[in-house]
Scaffold this motif. Structure first.
Motif, PDB file in Angstrom:
ATOM      1  N   ASN A 147      -0.087 -16.462 -18.798  1.00  0.00           N
ATOM      2  CA  ASN A 147      -1.531 -16.288 -18.675  1.00  0.00           C
ATOM      3  C   ASN A 147      -2.296 -16.996 -19.790  1.00  0.00           C
ATOM      4  OD1 ASN A 147      -3.405 -15.082 -16.848  1.00  0.00           O
ATOM      5  ND2 ASN A 147      -4.013 -13.684 -18.468  1.00  0.00           N
ATOM      6  N   LYS A 148      -1.558 -17.541 -20.750  1.00  0.00           N
ATOM      7  CA  LYS A 148      -2.211 -18.303 -21.815  1.00  0.00           C
ATOM      8  C   LYS A 148      -2.970 -19.494 -21.247  1.00  0.00           C
ATOM      9  CE  LYS A 148       1.848 -21.191 -22.897  1.00  0.00           C
ATOM     10  NZ  LYS A 148       2.827 -21.518 -23.961  1.00  0.00           N
ATOM     11  N   ASN A 149      -2.516 -19.998 -20.098  1.00  0.00           N
ATOM     12  CA  ASN A 149      -3.185 -21.134 -19.467  1.00  0.00           C
ATOM     13  C   ASN A 149      -4.590 -20.780 -18.988  1.00  0.00           C
ATOM     14  OD1 ASN A 149      -0.863 -22.778 -19.785  1.00  0.00           O
ATOM     15  ND2 ASN A 149       0.051 -21.863 -17.976  1.00  0.00           N
ATOM     16  N   LYS A 150      -4.878 -19.495 -18.891  1.00  0.00           N
ATOM     17  CA  LYS A 150      -6.225 -19.034 -18.512  1.00  0.00           C
ATOM     18  C   LYS A 150      -6.976 -18.496 -19.726  1.00  0.00           C
ATOM     19  CE  LYS A 150      -4.751 -17.604 -13.870  1.00  0.00           C
ATOM     20  NZ  LYS A 150      -4.633 -16.455 -12.941  1.00  0.00           N
ATOM     21  N   GLY A 151      -6.512 -18.850 -20.904  1.00  0.00           N
ATOM     22  CA  GLY A 151      -7.150 -18.351 -22.116  1.00  0.00           C
ATOM     23  C   GLY A 151      -6.928 -16.868 -22.321  1.00  0.00           C
ATOM     24  N   GLY A 152      -5.834 -16.349 -21.714  1.00  0.00           N
ATOM     25  CA  GLY A 152      -5.515 -14.922 -21.852  1.00  0.00           C
ATOM     26  C   GLY A 152      -6.420 -14.013 -21.046  1.00  0.00           C
ATOM     27  N   ASP A 153      -7.106 -14.545 -20.048  1.00  0.00           N
ATOM     28  CA  ASP A 153      -8.002 -13.729 -19.213  1.00  0.00           C
ATOM     29  C   ASP A 153      -7.171 -12.839 -18.296  1.00  0.00           C
ATOM     30  OD1 ASP A 153      -9.911 -12.642 -17.550  1.00  0.00           O
ATOM     31  OD2 ASP A 153     -10.862 -14.545 -17.042  1.00  0.00           O
ATOM     32  N   SER A 154      -7.356 -11.525 -18.418  1.00  0.00           N
ATOM     33  CA  SER A 154      -6.570 -10.571 -17.616  1.00  0.00           C
ATOM     34  C   SER A 154      -7.013 -10.520 -16.167  1.00  0.00           C
ATOM     35  CB  SER A 154      -6.701  -9.166 -18.217  1.00  0.00           C
ATOM     36  OG  SER A 154      -8.043  -8.691 -18.062  1.00  0.00           O
ATOM     37  N   GLY A 155      -8.246 -10.959 -15.887  1.00  0.00           N
ATOM     38  CA  GLY A 155      -8.828 -10.690 -14.577  1.00  0.00           C
ATOM     39  C   GLY A 155      -9.207  -9.220 -14.500  1.00  0.00           C
ATOM     40  N   TRP A 156      -9.905  -8.822 -13.444  1.00  0.00           N
ATOM     41  CA  TRP A 156     -10.340  -7.433 -13.303  1.00  0.00           C
ATOM     42  C   TRP A 156      -9.166  -6.535 -12.954  1.00  0.00           C
ATOM     43  CZ3 TRP A 156     -14.775  -6.204 -15.302  1.00  0.00           C
ATOM     44  CH2 TRP A 156     -15.815  -7.140 -15.327  1.00  0.00           C
ATOM     45  N   PHE A 157      -9.042  -5.411 -13.645  1.00  0.00           N
ATOM     46  CA  PHE A 157      -7.975  -4.456 -13.366  1.00  0.00           C
ATOM     47  C   PHE A 157      -8.520  -3.039 -13.511  1.00  0.00           C
ATOM     48  CE2 PHE A 157      -7.844  -5.328 -17.899  1.00  0.00           C
ATOM     49  CZ  PHE A 157      -7.669  -4.082 -18.478  1.00  0.00           C
ATOM     50  N   LYS A 158      -7.827  -2.091 -12.876  1.00  0.00           N
ATOM     51  CA  LYS A 158      -8.248  -0.693 -12.907  1.00  0.00           C
ATOM     52  C   LYS A 158      -7.561   0.060 -14.043  1.00  0.00           C
ATOM     53  CE  LYS A 158      -7.194  -0.382  -8.441  1.00  0.00           C
ATOM     54  NZ  LYS A 158      -7.038   0.148  -7.067  1.00  0.00           N
ATOM     55  N   LYS A 159      -8.240   1.051 -14.554  1.00  0.00           N
ATOM     56  CA  LYS A 159      -7.685   1.870 -15.638  1.00  0.00           C
ATOM     57  C   LYS A 159      -6.361   2.497 -15.223  1.00  0.00           C
ATOM     58  CE  LYS A 159     -10.585   4.285 -18.144  1.00  0.00           C
ATOM     59  NZ  LYS A 159     -11.510   5.339 -18.640  1.00  0.00           N
TER      60      LYS A 159
END
Length: 204
Positions: free
Chosen positions: A138-150
């Protein structure tokens, strides 16, 4: 042979980190149905969850326009009926992160590196640092997690990273010692309510 081994290693890396944001194996928990009720629905057909941020196909758009209890029919080899079982706005979170693998570095090495990155973050963008130092794909996306639920992340991560006491754009450390996963987290997004729909697919 080498290419096969490389694919196995890459898929293992992806799988291990995907588990952080897909830790909860019950994807239907946010719809407030009991396990028995979900099993009853599954006995009727296939259950799917559509997310307004992640799914933007023509089919998904049509489904989001429907109210609960309504359905559409898809004609093809088989006549499929898609029925909206439930709609709900679910709180989602999103962060940028740098992941450190405890199997590849000692805790002392990781923590020293994290302190150095925190210093660099004063003059360099976190996303650039994630691309350089994060130890997952995911480093290729700058470490962006995307939206996730708690509900989809481990309890320790939820308590440390998603607390309301964290300030906007704060960067901080999170340790999941039992898994050997260590992080630098940037609170880059405010929580957001995202509409999700539970859909039952049956064959007519």
């Amino acid at each position: 042979m080498k290419s096969v081994l490389l694919l196995i290693l890459l898929s293992f890396q992806l799988h291990s980190q995907n588990n952080l944001f897909r830790h909860n194996q019950d994807p239907y928990s946010d719809f407030d149905y009991s396990e028995k009720e979900i099993l009853e629905l599954k006995s009727e057909g296939n259950l799917s969850i559509f997310n307004a941020e992640k799914h933007n196909s023509n089919l998904a758009n049509k489904l989001f326009e429907l109210s609960e209890g309504k359905s559409i029919t898809l004609k093809g080899r088989e006549k499929k009926k898609l029925k909206i079982i439930k709609k709900k706005n679910v709180e989602h979170f999103r962060v940028n992160y740098i992941y450190f693998d405890g199997d590849k570095m000692s805790y002392e090495e990781i923590d020293k590196l994290r302190d150095r990155i925190l210093m660099m973050n004063k003059t360099q963008k976190f996303e650039r640092l994630a691309q350089r130092y994060s130890m997952d794909m995911n480093k290729n996306k700058g470490g962006d997690s995307g939206w996730f639920k708690k509900s989809s992340v481990p309890e320790d991560f939820k308590n440390a990273a998603l607390s309301s006491i964290r300030a906007a754009n704060e960067t901080f450390k999170v340790d999941l010692e039992d898994k050997g996963w260590y992080y630098l987290i940037l609170k880059s997004y405010s929580p957001q309510l995202i509409e999700e729909i539970l859909v039952l697919e049956t064959i007519e």
